[in-house]
Design a protein around this motif. Sequence first.
Motif, PDB file in Angstrom:
ATOM      1  N   ILE A 116       0.843  -1.199   0.000  1.00  0.00           N
ATOM      2  CA  ILE A 116       0.000   0.000   0.000  1.00  0.00           C
ATOM      3  C   ILE A 116       0.878   1.250   0.000  1.00  0.00           C
ATOM      4  CG2 ILE A 116      -1.725   1.308   1.281  1.00  0.00           C
ATOM      5  CD1 ILE A 116      -2.842  -1.248   0.029  1.00  0.00           C
ATOM      6  N   ALA A 117       1.955   1.220   0.777  1.00  0.00           N
ATOM      7  CA  ALA A 117       2.864   2.371   0.821  1.00  0.00           C
ATOM      8  C   ALA A 117       3.454   2.669  -0.549  1.00  0.00           C
ATOM      9  CB  ALA A 117       3.984   2.118   1.832  1.00  0.00           C
ATOM     10  N   ALA A 118       3.818   1.610  -1.273  1.00  0.00           N
ATOM     11  CA  ALA A 118       4.414   1.794  -2.592  1.00  0.00           C
ATOM     12  C   ALA A 118       3.408   2.333  -3.599  1.00  0.00           C
ATOM     13  CB  ALA A 118       4.999   0.476  -3.086  1.00  0.00           C
ATOM     14  N   GLY A 119       2.116   2.098  -3.360  1.00  0.00           N
ATOM     15  CA  GLY A 119       1.094   2.513  -4.304  1.00  0.00           C
ATOM     16  C   GLY A 119       0.351   3.774  -3.920  1.00  0.00           C
TER      17      GLY A 119
ATOM     18  N   LEU B 290       9.814  -6.876  14.978  1.00  0.00           N
ATOM     19  CA  LEU B 290       8.781  -5.895  14.659  1.00  0.00           C
ATOM     20  C   LEU B 290       9.392  -4.515  14.462  1.00  0.00           C
ATOM     21  CD1 LEU B 290       5.818  -5.117  14.264  1.00  0.00           C
ATOM     22  CD2 LEU B 290       5.674  -4.756  16.745  1.00  0.00           C
ATOM     23  N   ALA B 291      10.312  -4.133  15.326  1.00  0.00           N
ATOM     24  CA  ALA B 291      10.955  -2.826  15.196  1.00  0.00           C
ATOM     25  C   ALA B 291      11.722  -2.720  13.881  1.00  0.00           C
ATOM     26  CB  ALA B 291      11.879  -2.568  16.376  1.00  0.00           C
ATOM     27  N   LYS B 292      12.431  -3.784  13.513  1.00  0.00           N
ATOM     28  CA  LYS B 292      13.188  -3.754  12.255  1.00  0.00           C
ATOM     29  C   LYS B 292      12.249  -3.612  11.056  1.00  0.00           C
ATOM     30  CE  LYS B 292      17.164  -4.551  11.633  1.00  0.00           C
ATOM     31  NZ  LYS B 292      18.370  -3.699  11.408  1.00  0.00           N
ATOM     32  N   GLU B 293      11.149  -4.367  11.051  1.00  0.00           N
ATOM     33  CA  GLU B 293      10.197  -4.277   9.956  1.00  0.00           C
ATOM     34  C   GLU B 293       9.538  -2.899   9.910  1.00  0.00           C
ATOM     35  OE1 GLU B 293       7.518  -7.520  10.471  1.00  0.00           O
ATOM     36  OE2 GLU B 293       9.008  -9.033   9.907  1.00  0.00           O
ATOM     37  N   ALA B 294       9.189  -2.358  11.079  1.00  0.00           N
ATOM     38  CA  ALA B 294       8.557  -1.040  11.126  1.00  0.00           C
ATOM     39  C   ALA B 294       9.519   0.046  10.665  1.00  0.00           C
ATOM     40  CB  ALA B 294       8.066  -0.750  12.540  1.00  0.00           C
TER      41      ALA B 294
ATOM     42  N   ASP C 192       8.889   2.422   7.496  1.00  0.00           N
ATOM     43  CA  ASP C 192       8.937   3.874   7.636  1.00  0.00           C
ATOM     44  C   ASP C 192       9.724   4.496   6.489  1.00  0.00           C
ATOM     45  OD1 ASP C 192       8.117   6.134   9.200  1.00  0.00           O
ATOM     46  OD2 ASP C 192      10.187   6.361   9.877  1.00  0.00           O
ATOM     47  N   HIS C 193      10.798   3.824   6.066  1.00  0.00           N
ATOM     48  CA  HIS C 193      11.582   4.314   4.917  1.00  0.00           C
ATOM     49  C   HIS C 193      10.810   4.144   3.618  1.00  0.00           C
ATOM     50  CE1 HIS C 193      15.613   5.314   6.578  1.00  0.00           C
ATOM     51  NE2 HIS C 193      15.140   4.608   7.593  1.00  0.00           N
ATOM     52  N   ILE C 194      10.214   2.991   3.407  1.00  0.00           N
ATOM     53  CA  ILE C 194       9.485   2.731   2.162  1.00  0.00           C
ATOM     54  C   ILE C 194       8.325   3.707   1.999  1.00  0.00           C
ATOM     55  CG2 ILE C 194       8.025   1.023   0.980  1.00  0.00           C
ATOM     56  CD1 ILE C 194       9.853  -1.134   2.265  1.00  0.00           C
ATOM     57  N   SER C 195       7.687   4.063   3.100  1.00  0.00           N
ATOM     58  CA  SER C 195       6.525   4.957   3.058  1.00  0.00           C
ATOM     59  C   SER C 195       6.899   6.429   3.138  1.00  0.00           C
ATOM     60  CB  SER C 195       5.570   4.619   4.205  1.00  0.00           C
ATOM     61  OG  SER C 195       6.177   4.917   5.463  1.00  0.00           O
TER      62      SER C 195
ATOM     63  N   PRO D  34      19.432   2.225   9.505  1.00  0.00           N
ATOM     64  CA  PRO D  34      19.779   3.625   9.789  1.00  0.00           C
ATOM     65  C   PRO D  34      18.854   4.350  10.747  1.00  0.00           C
ATOM     66  CG  PRO D  34      18.591   3.509   7.734  1.00  0.00           C
ATOM     67  CD  PRO D  34      18.731   2.090   8.209  1.00  0.00           C
ATOM     68  N   GLY D  35      17.930   3.672  11.376  1.00  0.00           N
ATOM     69  CA  GLY D  35      16.951   4.351  12.207  1.00  0.00           C
ATOM     70  C   GLY D  35      15.758   4.805  11.383  1.00  0.00           C
ATOM     71  N   CYS D  36      14.795   5.401  12.028  1.00  0.00           N
ATOM     72  CA  CYS D  36      13.554   5.792  11.372  1.00  0.00           C
ATOM     73  C   CYS D  36      13.719   7.072  10.564  1.00  0.00           C
ATOM     74  CB  CYS D  36      12.456   6.016  12.415  1.00  0.00           C
ATOM     75  SG  CYS D  36      12.046   4.541  13.385  1.00  0.00           S
ATOM     76  N   VAL D  37      12.854   7.249   9.579  1.00  0.00           N
ATOM     77  CA  VAL D  37      12.739   8.527   8.881  1.00  0.00           C
ATOM     78  C   VAL D  37      12.160   9.571   9.836  1.00  0.00           C
ATOM     79  CG1 VAL D  37      11.555   9.741   7.008  1.00  0.00           C
ATOM     80  CG2 VAL D  37      12.499   7.456   6.621  1.00  0.00           C
TER      81      VAL D  37
END
Length: 277
Positions: free
Chosen positions: A57-60, A81-85, A89-92, A158-161
């Motif tokens: 959804i983020a990509a679209g 979970l933190a790694k996936e989130a 956060d970067h992808i979105s 690299p941490g969150c956006v």
Amino acid sequence: MRIGVLLLPTDPWRQSLALAQRIEEMGYDHLWTYDHLSWRRYREQPWHAAIPWLTGIAAGTHRIRLGTMVSSPNFRHPVTLAKEAMTLDHISDGRLTLGIGAGGIGFDATVLGGEVLAPGERAARLDEFVGTVDELLREPATSRRGDFYTVDEARMIPGCVQRPRLPLAVAAGGPRTMKTVIAYADAWITEGDPEKIRANAARLDESGRRIDRILLADNGADRPLASVDAFVDLVGRYQELGFTDLVFHHPRPDDPVWTDDPAMVERIATEVLPKLG
């Protein structure tokens, strides 16, 4: 008040993506999905994993915020979970809110071979889970040992956006879990009994914490999609309690609960959202 829509991750992918894109086009503020392995009456039906689903959804999409409603310690570990989130956060481009709850007693509670925890144990586990995720998403390296989780030199680079980390929205319905909200959350998620919601809102007021308040509207007595007037009335009642956000389930013709006319989603977008903006 900001308005969001909850979609179940059960439909064919292209159908889900097209609907999410339309929800964004209509001007809704956020879009959520349930984070379960299987869920209630959909247990024997298609059900996709929340994080990959939200990644697609983020990509679209481009603007709408995305979130889990809610990620559960029943089958999640804080590190993964933190790694996936963080990655989502970067992808979105920084559009993710990570919703987290205590975990219920349904299918997800025993799917990995564990036992259903008592309410007090689930509250204690939630507090440790959220505290661990909070630290993981803030720090490049984390080590800690608790009653439920051990983390040994976990890297979150690299941490969150979003800084200092992506927002955490914690679901809570009682005094113990509200303490976790007050300690860590950027937003409080709640649903159900209006009197309990009012009592917990008062606890949050007394704490002095000024965080977002998200109501997940059910389709019980309120029936927010019964009419535009019903929706506006619900928004007004919860604005008085300091709520900043309201999320409703998108109607589904195959579901026995969310039976309202899907055209109401368009009507709310055209008749209500402009007045709330």
